[in-house]
Design a protein around this motif. Structure first.
Motif, mmCIF file in Angstrom:
data_model
loop_
_atom_site.group_PDB
_atom_site.id
_atom_site.type_symbol
_atom_site.label_atom_id
_atom_site.label_comp_id
_atom_site.label_asym_id
_atom_site.label_seq_id
_atom_site.Cartn_x
_atom_site.Cartn_y
_atom_site.Cartn_z
ATOM 1 N N LYS A 19 62.645 97.988 64.521
ATOM 2 C CA LYS A 19 61.334 98.504 64.943
ATOM 3 C C LYS A 19 60.629 97.470 65.821
ATOM 4 N N LEU A 54 66.419 99.757 64.537
ATOM 5 C CA LEU A 54 66.502 99.305 63.153
ATOM 6 C C LEU A 54 65.444 98.253 62.845
ATOM 7 N N HIS A 81 69.976 93.743 59.175
ATOM 8 C CA HIS A 81 69.248 93.903 57.913
ATOM 9 C C HIS A 81 69.118 92.535 57.252
ATOM 10 N N THR A 84 71.468 99.100 69.820
ATOM 11 C CA THR A 84 71.412 99.828 68.547
ATOM 12 C C THR A 84 70.542 99.119 67.510
ATOM 13 N N LEU A 85 70.293 97.827 67.698
ATOM 14 C CA LEU A 85 69.521 97.062 66.714
ATOM 15 C C LEU A 85 68.011 97.217 66.878
ATOM 16 N N THR A 142 74.379 93.355 61.018
ATOM 17 C CA THR A 142 73.721 94.616 60.629
ATOM 18 C C THR A 142 72.266 94.698 61.000
#
Length: 158
Positions: A95, A93, A154, A89-90, A152
């Motif tokens: 890219k 995020l 991020h 899933t990461l 996350t």
């Protein structure tokens, strides 16, 4: 600015990377990471690419991180202990354009570009043996390491 090249000029024969098997001087570190960077470029890694590193902390990981910086790409390390489903899933995020990790992990993940650390290191050693000279890698590219919050993907809030 190439931090390894700058350190090699200042601290040429001083120890830069030490593990249980070997000690690399800053000069040797510069040569080794230059060869690895050349291999990564041959594999399609380009300036600005986000490259996910997902492997245990080791001398090999340090060498790969420094070589990625030489290519001008962005290193995005992820915790290899995360479940494969979480790692998967990461990638969108981040890219991420490439994934570097052990085959035992990368086999469980869907990513368009998978690179195996052992193969990169072996090819960089073969490169050294075939040329018997320092890699012709250009050292003028800016680079960075991207730190993310482990849960996350991020950047952390400061």
């Amino acid at each position: 600015m190439d931090i390894v090249a700058n350190a090699a000029q200042k601290y040429s024969h001083n120890p830069a990377l030490i593990n249980e098997k070997k000690t690399l001087s800053f000069r040797d570190l510069e040569a080794v990471t230059g060869r690895i960077a050349t291999v990564l470029q041959r594999q399609g890694i380009r300036k600005g690419d986000i490259v996910t590193l997902c492997m245990p902390n080791s001398a090999t990981m340090v060498l790969l991180l420094l070589a990625l910086l030489k290519t001008g790409s962005v290193a995005a390390p992820l915790n290899y202990r995360f479940p494969a489903s979480r790692l998967q899933t990461l990638f969108p995020l981040l890219k991420s354009t490439a994934l570097i990790g052990p085959q035992s992990l990368t086999n469980k993940l869907a990513h368009p570009v998978k690179l195996i650390p052992e193969e990169i290191m072996a090819e960089s050693s073969a490169w050294k043996r075939s040329l018997r000279q320092q890699s012709p890698f250009k050292q003028s590219l800016p680079s960075m390491i991207q730190q993310t919050d482990n849960s996350t993907a991020h950047p952390p809030n400061n």
